[in-house]
Design a protein around this motif. Sequence first.
Motif, PDB file in Angstrom:
ATOM      1  N   SER A   1      -3.018  -4.244  -5.497  1.00 34.96           N
ATOM      2  CA  SER A   1      -2.545  -2.995  -4.911  1.00 34.96           C
ATOM      3  C   SER A   1      -2.014  -2.040  -5.971  1.00 34.96           C
ATOM      4  O   SER A   1      -2.137  -0.821  -5.832  1.00 34.96           O
TER       5      SER A   1
ATOM      6  N   GLY B   1      -3.488   1.518  -6.139  1.00 33.91           N
ATOM      7  CA  GLY B   1      -2.688   2.603  -5.599  1.00 33.91           C
ATOM      8  C   GLY B   1      -1.618   3.185  -6.497  1.00 33.91           C
ATOM      9  O   GLY B   1      -0.865   4.046  -6.053  1.00 33.91           O
TER      10      GLY B   1
ATOM     11  N   ARG C   1       0.819  -1.215   0.000  1.00 38.45           N
ATOM     12  CA  ARG C   1       0.000   0.000   0.000  1.00 38.45           C
ATOM     13  C   ARG C   1       0.852   1.264   0.000  1.00 38.45           C
ATOM     14  O   ARG C   1       0.447   2.280  -0.539  1.00 38.45           O
TER      15      ARG C   1
END
Length: 142
Positions: free
Chosen positions: A105, A109, A70
């Motif tokens: 992810s 992100g 993250r």
Amino acid sequence: MRTQTARGPYAQRVSRRSAITAGVRQSDVVLTAALLALSLVQVLWVQPLGSLPVSLLVTFGAVLPLAWRRARPVLAAFIGTAAWLVPTEAFLFVGFVVAILLFFSVGRGAAGWPEGALVCAWGLGVGTVGTLQGPEEPVAGL
């Protein structure tokens, strides 16, 4: 007015965080530790990936980047998939779970689509090369 030095327990805690651990969530560290433990059980006792140093290199290289999924998703996916280039005789049982989490992810992100597309293309290329380097016949691997 702000002062030059940090004071108080919160300011000291924040200033102690290094660039490596900045943005890393505790839940990601716990998830990484659990998957790393399962992978180590596999490579040490159930089904090694090859010699012990190779097994440990691939295990740590593939699973540890999950802790930064993250905080730095593109870098984590790049490093995690680079471990696929090491030729092995088997595969990590939880490797697919790790890959899914890393690339989810990236989709969630990444700073922009070009960056995400590049790391996904890298993952496809490395996965193809890793499959062709595997112990089975090239046609059977695809």
